[in-house]
Design an enzyme around this catalytic site. Structure first.
Site, PDB file in Angstrom:
ATOM      1  N   PHE B 242       0.824  -1.211   0.000  1.00  0.00           N
ATOM      2  CA  PHE B 242       0.000   0.000   0.000  1.00  0.00           C
ATOM      3  C   PHE B 242       0.855   1.258   0.000  1.00  0.00           C
ATOM      4  O   PHE B 242       0.465   2.283   0.548  1.00  0.00           O
ATOM      5  CB  PHE B 242      -0.965  -0.006   1.190  1.00  0.00           C
ATOM      6  CG  PHE B 242      -1.648  -1.324   1.405  1.00  0.00           C
ATOM      7  CD1 PHE B 242      -2.546  -1.800   0.462  1.00  0.00           C
ATOM      8  CD2 PHE B 242      -1.374  -2.104   2.517  1.00  0.00           C
ATOM      9  CE1 PHE B 242      -3.173  -3.027   0.632  1.00  0.00           C
ATOM     10  CE2 PHE B 242      -1.996  -3.326   2.698  1.00  0.00           C
ATOM     11  CZ  PHE B 242      -2.893  -3.786   1.755  1.00  0.00           C
ATOM     12  N   ILE B 466       2.254  -8.081  -4.342  1.00  0.00           N
ATOM     13  CA  ILE B 466       2.003  -7.658  -2.955  1.00  0.00           C
ATOM     14  C   ILE B 466       0.573  -7.997  -2.529  1.00  0.00           C
ATOM     15  O   ILE B 466       0.034  -7.408  -1.601  1.00  0.00           O
ATOM     16  CB  ILE B 466       2.287  -6.149  -2.783  1.00  0.00           C
ATOM     17  CG1 ILE B 466       1.389  -5.300  -3.697  1.00  0.00           C
ATOM     18  CG2 ILE B 466       3.751  -5.848  -3.081  1.00  0.00           C
ATOM     19  CD1 ILE B 466       1.535  -3.785  -3.462  1.00  0.00           C
ATOM     20  N   GLN B 622      -9.092  -6.482  -5.559  1.00  0.00           N
ATOM     21  CA  GLN B 622      -8.409  -5.191  -5.428  1.00  0.00           C
ATOM     22  C   GLN B 622      -9.417  -4.055  -5.283  1.00  0.00           C
ATOM     23  O   GLN B 622      -9.246  -3.153  -4.464  1.00  0.00           O
ATOM     24  CB  GLN B 622      -7.556  -4.940  -6.674  1.00  0.00           C
ATOM     25  CG  GLN B 622      -6.277  -5.748  -6.688  1.00  0.00           C
ATOM     26  CD  GLN B 622      -5.218  -5.111  -5.825  1.00  0.00           C
ATOM     27  OE1 GLN B 622      -4.740  -4.030  -6.096  1.00  0.00           O
ATOM     28  NE2 GLN B 622      -4.893  -5.757  -4.731  1.00  0.00           N
ATOM     29  N   LYS B 686      -5.747  -1.254 -17.735  1.00  0.00           N
ATOM     30  CA  LYS B 686      -5.394  -0.144 -16.859  1.00  0.00           C
ATOM     31  C   LYS B 686      -5.312  -0.625 -15.415  1.00  0.00           C
ATOM     32  O   LYS B 686      -5.731  -1.740 -15.099  1.00  0.00           O
ATOM     33  CB  LYS B 686      -6.437   0.981 -16.968  1.00  0.00           C
ATOM     34  CG  LYS B 686      -6.404   1.683 -18.314  1.00  0.00           C
ATOM     35  CD  LYS B 686      -7.266   2.937 -18.353  1.00  0.00           C
ATOM     36  CE  LYS B 686      -8.718   2.638 -18.579  1.00  0.00           C
ATOM     37  NZ  LYS B 686      -9.463   3.804 -19.136  1.00  0.00           N
ATOM     38  N   VAL B 688      -6.030  -0.942 -11.317  1.00  0.00           N
ATOM     39  CA  VAL B 688      -7.288  -1.064 -10.562  1.00  0.00           C
ATOM     40  C   VAL B 688      -7.079  -0.923  -9.057  1.00  0.00           C
ATOM     41  O   VAL B 688      -7.983  -0.538  -8.328  1.00  0.00           O
ATOM     42  CB  VAL B 688      -7.995  -2.404 -10.887  1.00  0.00           C
ATOM     43  CG1 VAL B 688      -7.120  -3.594 -10.553  1.00  0.00           C
ATOM     44  CG2 VAL B 688      -9.331  -2.513 -10.187  1.00  0.00           C
ATOM     45  N   GLY B 689      -5.868  -1.185  -8.590  1.00  0.00           N
ATOM     46  CA  GLY B 689      -5.639  -1.275  -7.138  1.00  0.00           C
ATOM     47  C   GLY B 689      -6.003  -0.037  -6.354  1.00  0.00           C
ATOM     48  O   GLY B 689      -6.363  -0.115  -5.189  1.00  0.00           O
ATOM     49  N   GLU B 690      -5.880   1.121  -6.968  1.00  0.00           N
ATOM     50  CA  GLU B 690      -6.149   2.358  -6.230  1.00  0.00           C
ATOM     51  C   GLU B 690      -7.469   3.017  -6.629  1.00  0.00           C
ATOM     52  O   GLU B 690      -7.931   3.931  -5.960  1.00  0.00           O
ATOM     53  CB  GLU B 690      -4.993   3.343  -6.455  1.00  0.00           C
ATOM     54  CG  GLU B 690      -3.697   2.864  -5.813  1.00  0.00           C
ATOM     55  CD  GLU B 690      -2.475   3.621  -6.312  1.00  0.00           C
ATOM     56  OE1 GLU B 690      -2.342   3.768  -7.536  1.00  0.00           O
ATOM     57  OE2 GLU B 690      -1.672   4.067  -5.490  1.00  0.00           O
TER      58      GLU B 690
END
Lengths: 167, 731
Positions: B242, B466, B622, B686, B688-690
């Site tokens: 993070f 991660i 995510q 694209k 996606v995690g954030e």
């Protein structure tokens, strides 16, 4: 000092510092590193194990207090080739992301399901004496000692529900 | 050396034509069985022969110098081996992609909790005891400024502006001018930062918990004053990042120095409290958001000013108004930032730096504007989607904002939303909220190698997983491109001896490094086509069989030995011509207790356009993870500092509340719209995690307002604030 305990069905003799927590004994002395240390203060649940069948935070107790006790860790539940129903359901439901809290979630869920079966009430149970159904709010309440910062919570609970139906 | 592929123009949608059919599917993580059985080895799980244990010593003053360390104070403690103190120690972790050593302050102390020494013991217990007992003398500087609101040293960034502000505002029918404050936050990954350092001859082998190995290798080499070639970092499993593990930090540098000095492997694991003290936090923010609109709800002016903080010598400044600059258009735009210099644990990247806190204020203020206009918040947003990037004038690439808002509104039952404070179930007031989601998409230089033999394929890169799903996604990309079942692909990650990837950060990892895997596999496809006697365009690969131009052959027959290809990608002209971003819409339903002010999230829906979905299951995880962080930002998370010393007060997981099971409902839905972003990369995907955290907190706050009619502008929206606001509203 020396302590002898049974870990995952095997008798293990430890030669350890009096200050060694049960968690550090498992990890650093016995090499059972599947159990994780996330906070060392009983706040995150990553180190949850079964002690004589009940779930506890292994960081909150000293190895010296467990002469003759029986410990089950994540390594005692299953192997990658032969996973327990809960372990397998976590994979299917993506009940994890980074995987660091996962051993604790699974051990806690294993203990929690047994508690439910025994009729132990929780804060959200409708009654203290009648037992309770395995509803999502029940499981959420009972699993809240296990933090997951990746926040896989809905999928962890989906996995727990799936595994309990399989049994 | 392989030629670097530059993303200068849109690429054919090859993954739409390949035949294996595994890309995008909700495949289980291949490393899953290791994770659920405790067999995946994280940094601190490595116990090499002769391991010594290190415990970090923290400064107990805010600013000054170390006058002396009394090593004799712990000399007689059984099991203590050494006190390590070295000018190469780092003040704090390197910022993301720094690629060089962080500040090495020598004897200087810049914040309370700064790691200043390492006590090494034969056991963890001995080292911990030694670190707590070690006597340190200080020359303390009085009057260190620790309060961002009153700090005298500030820096104003260059404003971003366009149009005639005064004129635009003067012509407005309705305007909003509101100030929101958000507290400092932390990543609080479940795995505390850990390093096991071991020197093999003159080469450092570091088992660490790091997100961006290509950069981390240079950072630790620079910190130690050695050649990067003499460093190998291994991070096959990382217990969450993070942003907190973007750069090399105290645990790794001190472990490496101690291991060298003592000639044996040393493990340093930060205590949870040290993670809070000595790892970069997210800045607190004070944000002023201004909107001016005509009577129809068309925006005339958009303003977003923020005041944030950091320690001196840290260039990182939370880009608070990032999304505010391109979500909507207006005649006049004004974005300004002030950075206050304070002696607190320095600030850095925490999941979605900028959007995570900026969009809470911005998208809440949009809700306030909709209320002032007596307009549907969804319609207000739809009405103001700009044609081009309002600041840069770039074309947008694929942008699904409008479709996400419409699809979400439909699916969530948005038309059933009632006026604020009108829906009640017993003691609970119920409300719905909406917010847009946006997070810019990036392509970061990345390399990967793919090997193909009769046994299957191997992907090799120093990219990390991660928790984001890299192992699964790379297996899917290689399997899809090479026509293999995913079980025939093995993925090796997290080793700096492998080709250098983008690392995990900024939601760019899967697309950037995955594109390198894609390109390496594309080269192999070209070779296979040649061997089969067809053009690459005519080649079909499926289940280990190659077909093309009326030829058919098993891969095992085509291959004589191993085919090995490496590829590297970096951004090119499309990054200039087009603005690529993930977009979405968040919907939330909350219940607010009329008496206790408690907020319960009942359900959430996030609809997102993230280009091609690479793995529907890990992408969904995510997204939900980000949405949960939005709940935390809105309701729980609050890093409190001691107003006298700047020391972190809420420095453990009991005092810093991250969402737990009971905070999060089972009904957390995610929908990805079918989309291809041709300008983003050759896979049209694209990040996606954030995106999931970007705007989700605002949807919660807006739902609170819809439930009970009050606005909480000082976050988090804890029960005490809600009770006070509810009481004030009824007076």
């Amino acid at each position: 000092m020396q302590t002898t305990l049974t870990v995952n069905g095997e008798e293990r003799r430890l030669d350890h510092d009096v200050r060694t927590s049960l968690l550090d004994a498992l990890r650093d002395h016995l090499g059972l590193t599947g159990t994780k240390k996330g906070c060392d203060h009983g706040q995150c649940g990553a180190c949850t194990i079964l002690l004589n069948g009940k779930r506890i935070n292994a960081c909150l107790t000293l190895a010296a207090m467990h002469e003759g006790d029986e410990v089950t860790t994540i390594e005692g539940l299953g192997t990658p080739e032969a996973m327990s129903p809960l372990q397998s359901a976590f994979v299917t439901c993506d009940g994890y992301q980074c995987g660091f809290c996962t051993a604790g979630q699974i051990m806690s869920a294993t203990g929690m399901l047994a508690e439910l079966k025994e009729g132990m009430p929780s804060h959200v149970s409708p009654s203290l004496s009648e037992g309770s159904e395995m509803t999502d709010p029940e499981v959420a309440e009972r699993m809240s000692g296990n933090l997951c910062r990746c926040s896989a919570y809905p999928f962890i609970r989906e996995a727990i529900a799936m595994a309990s139906e399989d049994k | 050396m392989t030629r670097t592929f530059r993303m200068d123009e849109a690429q054919p949608r090859l993954l739409d034509d390949t035949a294996q059919g595994v890309i995008g599917t909700p495949m289980d993580r291949p490393e899953g069985p290791l994770k659920v059985t405790g067999k995946a080895a994280y940094a601190a799980d490595n116990l090499p022969e002769g391991l010594a244990h290190g415990a970090l010593v923290r400064a107990t003053i805010t600013r000054g110098r170390i006058a002396g360390i009394d090593e004799d104070s712990i000399a007689d403690l059984p099991g203590v081996i050494a006190v390590i103190r070295d000018d190469r120690f780092v003040r704090n972790p390197a910022q993301g992609m720094a690629d060089e050593a962080p500040v090495q302050p020598g004897d200087r102390i810049d914040y309370h909790g700064q790691p200043i020494a390492l006590v090494v013991g034969e056991s963890y217990e001995a080292a911990r005891d030694g670190a707590l007992r070690l006597k340190v003398r200080y020359d303390e500087d009085a009057g260190a400024e620790v309060d961002p609101a009153t700090a005298s040293e500030t820096e104003d960034g260059d404003p971003t502006e366009s149009g005639d502000w005064d004129k635009a505002v003067a012509g407005a029918t309705v305007s909003v001018d509101v100030t929101y404050t958000t507290p400092a936050q932390v990543s609080a990954a479940m795995e505390p930062h850990a390093a096991v350092a071991e020197w093999k001859a003159d080469r450092l082998v570091l088992r660490g918990s790091q997100q961006m190995l290509r950069f981390n290798r240079n950072e630790i080499a620079d910190s130690l004053g050695i050649d990067p070639e003499d460093v190998q970092i291994l991070s096959p499993y990382i217990g969450g990042g993070f942003g907190s593990k973007l750069g090399i930090g105290s645990e790794a540098v001190s472990a490496a120095i101690a291991a060298r000095e003592l000639g044996r492997p040393v493990r340093v694991v930060m205590t949870r409290q040290t993670v809070f003290d000595a790892v970069l936090r997210r800045t607190e923010t004070e944000q002023r958001v201004r909107f001016a609109a005509d009577g129809e709800g068309r925006l005339l002016a958009i303003g977003h000013d923020d005041r944030i903080s950091n320690l001196r010598d840290e260039e990182f400044a939370e880009p608070v108004s990032s999304a505010s600059q391109f979500l909507y258009g207006a005649d006049a735009l004004l974005f300004r930032q002030t950075v206050a210099r304070v002696h607190r644990t320095p600030a850095g990247s925490v999941r979605a730096p900028g959007e995570a806190v900026g969009m809470i204020a911005f998208e809440s203020a949009m809700d306030e504007l909709a209320e002032a206009l007596e307009m549907c918040p969804v319609q207000l947003r739809l009405k103001n989607i700009p044609e081009k990037h309002p600041v840069t004038g770039q074309d947008f690439s694929a942008r699904a904002l409008a479709e996400c808002l419409k699809t979400g509104a439909d699916r969530f039952g948005w038309p059933g939303r009632t006026v604020p404070g009108s829906r009640r179930e017993g003691d609970w007031m119920i409300g719905l909220g909406v917010a847009s989601a946006a997070r810019p998409n990036m392509l970061v230089k990345a390399a990967a190698r793919v090997r193909l033999s009769a046994e299957g394929a191997v992907v090799e890169t120093d990219m990390t997983d991660i928790g984001t799903g890299t192992y699964a996604i790379f297996a899917q990309i290689a399997a899809e491109m090479l026509g293999l079942p995913t079980g025939k692909v093995s993925v090796r990650l997290g080793d700096t001896d492998l080709p250098g990837a983008s690392g995990s950060g900024g939601s760019f990892g899967a697309s950037s490094s995955g594109s390198a895997v894609f390109l390496a596999a594309r080269k192999i496809r070209e070779t296979l086509a040649g061997k089969l006697g067809c053009s690459p365009e005519d080649l079909t690969l499926r289940d280990g069989i190659a077909r093309g131009a009326n030829h058919e052959a098993a891969l095992s027959d085509l291959l004589d030995g191993e085919l090995v290809e490496e590829a590297e990608i970096e951004e090119g002209k499309t990054a200039e011509s087009h603005f690529s971003s993930g977009f979405g819409a968040h919907f939330a339903e909350v219940a607010v207790n009329a008496w206790t002010g408690e907020v319960r999230v009942r359900r959430m829906l996030g609809v997102f356009g993230i280009g091609r979905v690479l793995n529907e299951k890990t992408a969904r995880s995510q997204a939900v993870g980000g949405m949960v962080w939005g709940v935390g930002s809105a309701l729980h998370e609050d890093l409190v500092h001691d107003p006298r010393t700047g020391h972190v007060v809420t420095r453990d997981l009991a005092n810093y509340h991250v969402a737990a099971h009971a905070d999060i409902p089972a009904d957390m839905q995610v929908e990805f719209l079918e989309e291809r972003d041709d300008q983003a990369n050759p896979m049209q995907s694209k990040g996606v995690g954030e995106l999931g955290i970007s705007g989700s907190g605002a949807a919660i706050l807006n739902a609170i307002h819809n439930a009970c009619g009050v606005r909480i502008r000082d976050l988090p929206a804890t029960p005490d604030k809600l009770v006070a606001a509810l009481e004030a509203a009824t007076e």
